[in-house]
Design a protein around this motif. Structure first.
Motif, PDB file in Angstrom:
ATOM      1  N   VAL A 318       0.289  -0.229  -6.336  1.00 58.22           N
ATOM      2  CA  VAL A 318       0.760  -0.108  -4.958  1.00 58.22           C
ATOM      3  C   VAL A 318       1.116   1.343  -4.651  1.00 58.22           C
ATOM      4  CG1 VAL A 318       2.638  -0.721  -3.389  1.00 58.22           C
ATOM      5  CG2 VAL A 318       1.501  -2.492  -4.723  1.00 58.22           C
ATOM      6  N   LEU A 346       3.599  -4.888   2.922  1.00 57.00           N
ATOM      7  CA  LEU A 346       3.195  -4.536   1.565  1.00 57.00           C
ATOM      8  C   LEU A 346       4.332  -4.776   0.581  1.00 57.00           C
ATOM      9  CD1 LEU A 346       0.867  -3.393  -0.092  1.00 57.00           C
ATOM     10  CD2 LEU A 346       1.781  -1.106   0.317  1.00 57.00           C
ATOM     11  N   LEU A 350       4.365  -7.420  -2.476  1.00 56.35           N
ATOM     12  CA  LEU A 350       4.685  -7.038  -3.848  1.00 56.35           C
ATOM     13  C   LEU A 350       5.723  -7.978  -4.456  1.00 56.35           C
ATOM     14  CD1 LEU A 350       3.997  -4.891  -5.952  1.00 56.35           C
ATOM     15  CD2 LEU A 350       5.884  -3.522  -5.077  1.00 56.35           C
TER      16      LEU A 350
END
Length: 480
Positions: A318, A346, A350
């Protein structure tokens, strides 16, 4: 279970793995090499596509209608704007190439070049295509302007005579005959020719629409008379760059979870093999087993260490993605100025990857302890890839999302959940499916840990160095 002992074992395993250069390269170094490689391949693809020139042979380019306005008076008298609308559009520019207004302004497209060809037979045209002198052929009939002119007036006046003296006139329909046709020829089964045919067909369709508008203007009709209603869709008001950015964002929504799954699986497999089969080879498994730690505590410590490496791989990837997104505006500012990735989505994606890291750690650990050596452990991990890959690909199917059925499918349900977190949508979030998704993943994790604990309690699995193929075998849950 004593958690201080579990933490001690987990810390020891993490330190041992951090000393292994091969593991660090696979988890940290390989992504650093792969992402620039992916970007470089993409840049080479775009560069090669733009440098490739598609050659389109045109038979009879002079047969296209002349780009001159028809100044025949119409009812009310034509103004300058009306005369301009009534002008036939030019298919070719002064340089003999397709007019720029028809070739489009796509960001990624191969240029087209026009090569005039003499008139011939279809066999001769096919021979030119087979020799790869041209990628596509456009055939304009010689009577194309004359056939177009027949459609400019729906009827004409014909004098009516008595004997030899005309006394009146009457109107009769114009015999238009067959519509003018423009043929496009290409090679079957060849990518360049297929691309050229698609591009030139789009040019001709755009030109045909302009011809239709000019014909309506010559007949004194509005240019949009053939459109009884106006359809306004959300895409019509977007620029081409915004449309490409939207398509790219939709692709990233599916690709990012898939990449995270693949890297997390990689980050779990190699440490798990080294902590189990690797210790059997090095002879350190016996030392660990005679320690005061219970077998369940040993499994829990190795499980936490494997989970840390699996999830750490996701964090590292990431971070590399964020670096790529930050550098993207420098490479293509017009394309990446529309907010391709939501940082909040995002981050949520995660966090949703933690159950997958737990699942992969449990599965890899149960398979690794079953193997006699690291080589055999690598063989056992192949079926794990064969199970995870189809589920991951299935989650990328267009139109599939969390539903009453997909929420029960392991791995795929987590990927669909991550895709929903990354997607920019206005409809309600499917919170009702979330408990089932995490419940299914938790059941799979517990099953994998149960298998690993059962094997750690069986001496025949832990000490199989001298076992031959003719002796009694073992399964993941006990004796065969």
């Amino acid at each position: 279970m004593r958690w201080p002992v579990v933490r001690l074992i987990a810390g020891r395993e993490v330190r041992d793995q951090l000393r292994d250069r091969r593991t660090l390269f696979l988890i940290l170094g390989l992504p650093v090499l792969m992402y620039p490689l992916f970007v470089g391949v993409g840049i080479l693809f775009v560069t090669a596509l733009k440098e490739k020139k598609l050659v389109v042979g045109v038979v009879g380019p002079g047969h296209a209608p002349a780009a001159e306005p028809d100044l025949t008076p119409v009812l009310g008298g034509p103004g300058a704007a009306a005369q301009e609308l009534r002008a036939y559009p030019a298919l070719f520019g002064p340089d003999g190439q397709f007019a720029p207004r028809y070739t489009g302004t796509a960001l990624v497209s191969a240029p087209m070049g026009v090569e005039p060809l003499p008139a011939g037979t279809d066999d001769e045209y096919r021979e030119l295509l087979a020799q790869r002198r041209v990628d596509a052929i456009v055939v304009l009939d010689s009577d194309l302007p004359a056939r177009l002119a027949r459609y400019e007036r729906p009827e004409i006046e014909v004098p009516v005579a008595v004997g030899t003296f005309p006394v009146a006139t009457t109107t009769v329909p114009v015999d238009r005959g067959a519509r003018p046709a423009v043929r496009v020829l290409g090679r079957d089964g060849e990518e360049n020719s297929k691309l050229a045919v698609q591009r030139v067909t789009g040019v001709l369709e755009h030109w045909s629409n302009d011809l239709k508008a000019a014909r309506f203007a010559r007949l004194g009709l509005p240019a949009d008379i053939d459109h009884p209603i106006e359809i306004r869709d959300p895409q019509s008001e977007k620029t081409s760059e915004k449309k490409i950015a939207d398509d790219l964002r939709d692709m990233l929504v599916k690709v990012i979870p898939f990449l995270l799954v693949m890297w997390m699986l990689t980050g779990a497999i190699y440490p798990a093999i080294d902590m189990t089969a690797g210790e059997k080879e090095r002879g350190t498994m016996e030392t660990l087993l005679i320690s005061p730690a219970e077998r369940t505590e040993i499994v829990a410590g190795k499980f936490l260490a494997t989970t840390c490496f699996s999830f750490g791989t996701a964090l590292w990837n990431v971070a590399l993605m964020l670096v790529a997104v930050a550098a993207a505006p420098l490479l293509a500012p017009g394309l990446f100025g529309h907010g391709l990735i939501s940082l909040a989505g995002l981050a949520a994606c995660l966090l949703a990857a933690i159950p997958l890291a737990l699942l992969f750690a449990a599965l890899a650990l149960s398979l690794g302890v079953f193997a006699r050596s690291t080589k055999e452990g690598n063989y056992y991990m192949v079926p794990l890839f064969f199970v995870v890959l189809p589920l991951a690909y299935w989650s990328m199917t267009p139109g599939i999302e969390l539903s009453e059925f997909t929420r029960w499918v392991p791995v795929a349900n987590a990927l669909l959940f991550q895709q929903r977190l990354l997607a920019v949508r206005t409809d309600a979030f499917p919170w009702g499916h979330v408990p089932v998704v995490f419940g299914v993943l938790a059941a799979c994790v517990l099953t994998g840990l149960f298998a690993a604990v059962r094997q750690f309690h069986r001496e025949g699995v832990l000490f199989r160095e001298g076992e031959t193929s003719g002796k009694r075998g073992w399964s993941l849950f006990g004796k065969k």
